[in-house]
Design an enzyme around this catalytic site. Structure first.
Site, mmCIF file in Angstrom:
data_model
loop_
_atom_site.group_PDB
_atom_site.id
_atom_site.type_symbol
_atom_site.label_atom_id
_atom_site.label_comp_id
_atom_site.label_asym_id
_atom_site.label_seq_id
_atom_site.Cartn_x
_atom_site.Cartn_y
_atom_site.Cartn_z
ATOM 1 N N GLU A 16 0.830 -1.136 0.120
ATOM 2 C CA GLU A 16 0.113 0.083 0.039
ATOM 3 C C GLU A 16 0.635 1.252 0.057
ATOM 4 O O GLU A 16 2.157 1.218 0.564
ATOM 5 C CB GLU A 16 -0.701 0.110 1.386
ATOM 6 C CG GLU A 16 -2.023 -0.856 1.229
ATOM 7 C CD GLU A 16 -2.920 -0.735 2.662
ATOM 8 O OE1 GLU A 16 -2.474 -0.140 3.401
ATOM 9 O OE2 GLU A 16 -3.931 -1.386 2.619
ATOM 10 N N HIS B 287 -6.981 7.331 11.981
ATOM 11 C CA HIS B 287 -7.474 6.307 11.559
ATOM 12 C C HIS B 287 -8.947 6.545 12.243
ATOM 13 O O HIS B 287 -9.150 6.594 13.147
ATOM 14 C CB HIS B 287 -6.729 5.166 12.700
ATOM 15 C CG HIS B 287 -7.474 3.877 12.771
ATOM 16 N ND1 HIS B 287 -6.788 2.453 12.275
ATOM 17 C CD2 HIS B 287 -8.580 3.550 13.039
ATOM 18 C CE1 HIS B 287 -7.699 1.450 12.537
ATOM 19 N NE2 HIS B 287 -8.733 2.176 12.917
ATOM 20 N N LYS C 275 -3.980 1.031 19.591
ATOM 21 C CA LYS C 275 -4.684 1.950 19.865
ATOM 22 C C LYS C 275 -4.592 2.321 21.551
ATOM 23 O O LYS C 275 -4.414 1.192 22.226
ATOM 24 C CB LYS C 275 -6.201 1.919 19.401
ATOM 25 C CG LYS C 275 -6.394 1.652 17.953
ATOM 26 C CD LYS C 275 -7.931 1.050 17.704
ATOM 27 C CE LYS C 275 -7.650 0.636 16.203
ATOM 28 N NZ LYS C 275 -9.069 -0.217 15.886
ATOM 29 N N GLU D 198 -12.360 -0.728 8.732
ATOM 30 C CA GLU D 198 -11.423 0.497 9.343
ATOM 31 C C GLU D 198 -10.990 1.414 8.116
ATOM 32 O O GLU D 198 -10.762 0.705 6.969
ATOM 33 C CB GLU D 198 -10.269 -0.059 9.829
ATOM 34 C CG GLU D 198 -10.595 -0.814 11.103
ATOM 35 C CD GLU D 198 -9.170 -1.377 12.115
ATOM 36 O OE1 GLU D 198 -9.464 -1.452 13.244
ATOM 37 O OE2 GLU D 198 -7.923 -1.553 11.316
ATOM 38 N N ARG E 261 -15.557 -8.730 14.728
ATOM 39 C CA ARG E 261 -15.667 -9.248 16.210
ATOM 40 C C ARG E 261 -15.970 -7.704 16.823
ATOM 41 O O ARG E 261 -15.957 -6.667 16.109
ATOM 42 C CB ARG E 261 -14.461 -9.736 16.704
ATOM 43 C CG ARG E 261 -13.341 -8.626 16.235
ATOM 44 C CD ARG E 261 -12.056 -9.010 16.989
ATOM 45 N NE ARG E 261 -10.937 -8.347 16.498
ATOM 46 C CZ ARG E 261 -10.439 -7.169 16.618
ATOM 47 N NH1 ARG E 261 -11.127 -6.453 17.624
ATOM 48 N NH2 ARG E 261 -9.201 -6.442 16.143
ATOM 49 N N ARG F 5 -7.620 3.539 27.231
ATOM 50 C CA ARG F 5 -7.214 2.186 27.672
ATOM 51 C C ARG F 5 -6.090 2.296 28.878
ATOM 52 O O ARG F 5 -5.050 2.880 28.491
ATOM 53 C CB ARG F 5 -6.537 1.507 26.230
ATOM 54 C CG ARG F 5 -7.587 1.376 25.360
ATOM 55 C CD ARG F 5 -7.174 0.079 24.299
ATOM 56 N NE ARG F 5 -7.760 0.253 22.970
ATOM 57 C CZ ARG F 5 -7.471 -0.633 22.253
ATOM 58 N NH1 ARG F 5 -6.783 -1.588 22.309
ATOM 59 N NH2 ARG F 5 -8.421 -0.599 20.954
HETATM 60 P P1 ADP Z 1 -3.555 -4.248 12.014
HETATM 61 O O1 ADP Z 1 -4.334 -5.384 11.258
HETATM 62 O O2 ADP Z 1 -2.285 -4.967 12.183
HETATM 63 O O3 ADP Z 1 -4.066 -3.508 13.123
HETATM 64 P P2 ADP Z 1 -3.980 -2.292 10.107
HETATM 65 O O4 ADP Z 1 -4.186 -2.351 8.573
HETATM 66 O O5 ADP Z 1 -5.394 -2.082 10.717
HETATM 67 O O6 ADP Z 1 -3.178 -3.150 10.643
HETATM 68 O O7 ADP Z 1 -3.343 -0.638 10.267
HETATM 69 C C1 ADP Z 1 -2.992 -0.490 11.857
HETATM 70 C C2 ADP Z 1 -2.454 0.915 11.782
HETATM 71 O O8 ADP Z 1 -1.263 1.061 11.064
HETATM 72 C C3 ADP Z 1 -3.321 1.927 11.069
HETATM 73 O O9 ADP Z 1 -4.197 2.561 12.173
HETATM 74 C C4 ADP Z 1 -2.295 3.069 10.805
HETATM 75 O O10 ADP Z 1 -1.778 3.609 11.856
HETATM 76 C C5 ADP Z 1 -1.086 2.402 10.153
HETATM 77 N N1 ADP Z 1 -1.235 2.076 8.764
HETATM 78 C C6 ADP Z 1 -1.883 1.103 8.203
HETATM 79 N N2 ADP Z 1 -1.856 1.116 6.843
HETATM 80 C C7 ADP Z 1 -0.911 2.368 6.648
HETATM 81 C C8 ADP Z 1 -0.829 3.145 5.413
HETATM 82 N N3 ADP Z 1 -1.080 2.364 4.117
HETATM 83 N N4 ADP Z 1 -0.154 4.277 5.488
HETATM 84 C C9 ADP Z 1 0.095 4.756 6.565
HETATM 85 N N5 ADP Z 1 -0.265 4.116 7.927
HETATM 86 C C10 ADP Z 1 -0.929 2.964 7.760
#
Ligand code: ADP
Length: 446
Positions: free
Chosen positions: A200, A208, A237, A275, A291, A337
């Site tokens: 990505e 987020h 978080k 998300e 979930r 948290r």
């Molecule tokens: P996980 O499943 O491990 O929680 P996520 O895909 O939900 O991973 O991403 C967790 C966090 O990582 C996001 O909230 C953001 O802070 C960061 N993140 C994820 N993808 C990107 C991206 N493409 N660019 C910048 N930060 C990202």
């Protein structure tokens, strides 16, 4: 309706589910490992059963162990909480095969969405905006280089089986991209037993923002608004709030609609979270969590709904209790948290005996926690000991209430994240709602 629900989890979320069942007149069975056998919340369940002699997390991850526990206690449904087996499609399938209802989406939906690259493909098919990047998994690293050159560095390599902020690597050049792919693959293989990765665009300091959805088995899907979860350390978080200070009315509508579209495309049922990352006026889908989330209480407070009860009703075959027009939002909610960690020492885990415990109270304060003075936080599990959630008419009042409640909160014997929450809630940028996923690192050097 179910007769007896087995709660396949521990700690605050087990207690949260037990409370919902009790109010609904449903019997509960609490499972526990040997390490948790003295936890007082087990007494709130109608029945309890030890599922593992050892103290490790393995007890709560054993599918045969949990299924046997449900069978011997005559439970007709299982609530998986979050973490552990909550997003394990094989577990959902095994429950069904044994005639036990799994409170969550069905196994097929879960495996399609649990694989992050395939969820991303589904989002693209459904025309939900995704972060620019690879269409699917990266087979040949040279393809990744071509994509990175097209969309521009930096890029992020993500494990398709990733979760909890693990299996992600940033790359800002061709050379670092090659090693990022290798490292992310190795880390994912070790952590998740699956080495698939995708790419990505790495967004610079996005926000987020996630949307709570709820769906029944009759094709009805609603959203219950968004949660802002940009206060993160190592992609995990720490503070969540609803509504998000980042959205205006039109973005809020659009992101809610996109989440519903995604849930419909996945034939979702139950509670879920879609998300997104928000950059300026754009939002991009990143993943679906199949979930109940840790941060669900902020949504419950602003939308006036009990998400756990609704999950149970839907799993028992009932229709959603309301349609989108009847979802009304009022006020502002914030969750902190409280983890057994030492924020002054790089958030090092701080398990041990809680010697003093005084919880805050008063108007608009909710605590979801299983701990008390005399409770020993075991070193074997997640470090979350409590969720402090406040609610007020306005964001400003909610911030003042959070500040007051944190000052009242006394937990001694272990280190907790309370001090860092006190600083966050008083930070001028946070108070203005002017923060993103780089906020904690910038102001608190974490
Ligand atoms: P996980 O499943 O491990 O929680 P996520 O895909 O939900 O991973 O991403 C967790 C966090 O990582 C996001 O909230 C953001 O802070 C960061 N993140 C994820 N993808 C990107 C991206 N493409 N660019 C910048 N930060 C990202």
């Amino acid at each position: 309706m179910f007769h007896r629900v087995l709660v396949a989890n521990r700690g605050e979320i087990a207690l949260r589910v037990i409370r919902a069942c009790r109010e609904m007149g449903i019997d509960t069975v609490a499972v526990h490992s040997k390490a948790d056998e003295d936890a007082a919340y087990l007494d709130f369940a109608d029945d309890r059963i030890c599922i593992g002699p050892g103290p490790s997390a393995q007890s709560y991850l054993s599918i045969p162990g949990i299924i046997s526990a449900a069978e011997v206690t005559d439970a007709d449904a299982v609530h998986p909480g979050y973490g552990f087996l909550s997003e394990n499609a094989e577990f959902a399938r095994t429950c069904k095969e044994h005639g036990i209802a799994f409170i969550g989406p069905d196994a097929e939906t879960m495996s399609r969405l649990g694989d992050k690259a395939s969820a991303r493909e589904l989002a693209m098919e459904a025309k939900v905006p995704t972060v620019p990047g690879s269409p699917g998994l990266i087979e040949d690293p040279n393809d990744a280089v071509a994509i990175a050159e097209k969309i521009g560095y930096p890029v992020l390599i993500k494990a398709t089986a990733g979760g909890g902020g693990r299996g992600m690597r940033v790359a800002s050049s061709k050379i670092s991209l090659m090693s990022a792919i290798h490292q992310a693959r190795t880390e994912a293989e070790q952590a998740f037993g699956e080495g698939g990765v995708y790419l990505e665009k790495y967004l610079e300091r996005p926000r987020h923002v996630e949307v709570q959805i709820m769906a029944d088995n009759f094709g009805n899907v609603i959203h219950l608004g968004e949660r802002e979860c940009s206060v993160q350390r190592r992609h995990q978080k720490l503070v969540e709030e609803a509504p998000s200070p980042a959205l205006d009315t039109s973005m809020r509508k659009a992101i809610g609609r996109a989440a519903v579209k995604m849930a419909k495309a996945a034939k979702y049922s139950g509670a879920g979270t879609v998300e997104f990352l928000v950059a300026g006026k754009e939002f991009y889908f990143i993943e679906v969590n199949c979930r109940i989330q840790v941060e669900h209480p902020v949504t419950e407070l602003v939308a006036g709904i009990d998400l756990v009860k609704e999950q149970i009703r839907v799993a028992a075959g009932q229709k959603l209790s309301r349609d989108q027009r009847n979802v009304k939002f009022t006020g502002h909610a914030i969750e902190a948290r409280i983890n057994a960690e030492d924020p002054a020492r790089d958030f090092r885990p701080s398990p041990g005996l809680i010697t003093k415990y005084i919880a805050p109270g008063g108007p608009g304060v909710r605590i979801d926690s299983h701990v008390y003075a005399g409770y020993r936080v075991p070193p074997n599990y997640d470090s979350l000991v409590a969720k402090l959630i406040v609610y007020a008419d306005t964001r400003e009042e909610a911030l003042d209430r959070m500040s007051r409640a944190l000052d009242e909160y006394k937990i001694e014997g272990i280190k907790t994240t309370i001090p860092i929450h006190q600083e966050i809630v008083r930070n001028a940028f946070f108070r203005r709602g002017d923060y993103d996923t780089g906020f904690l690192e910038e102001f608190f050097s974490v």
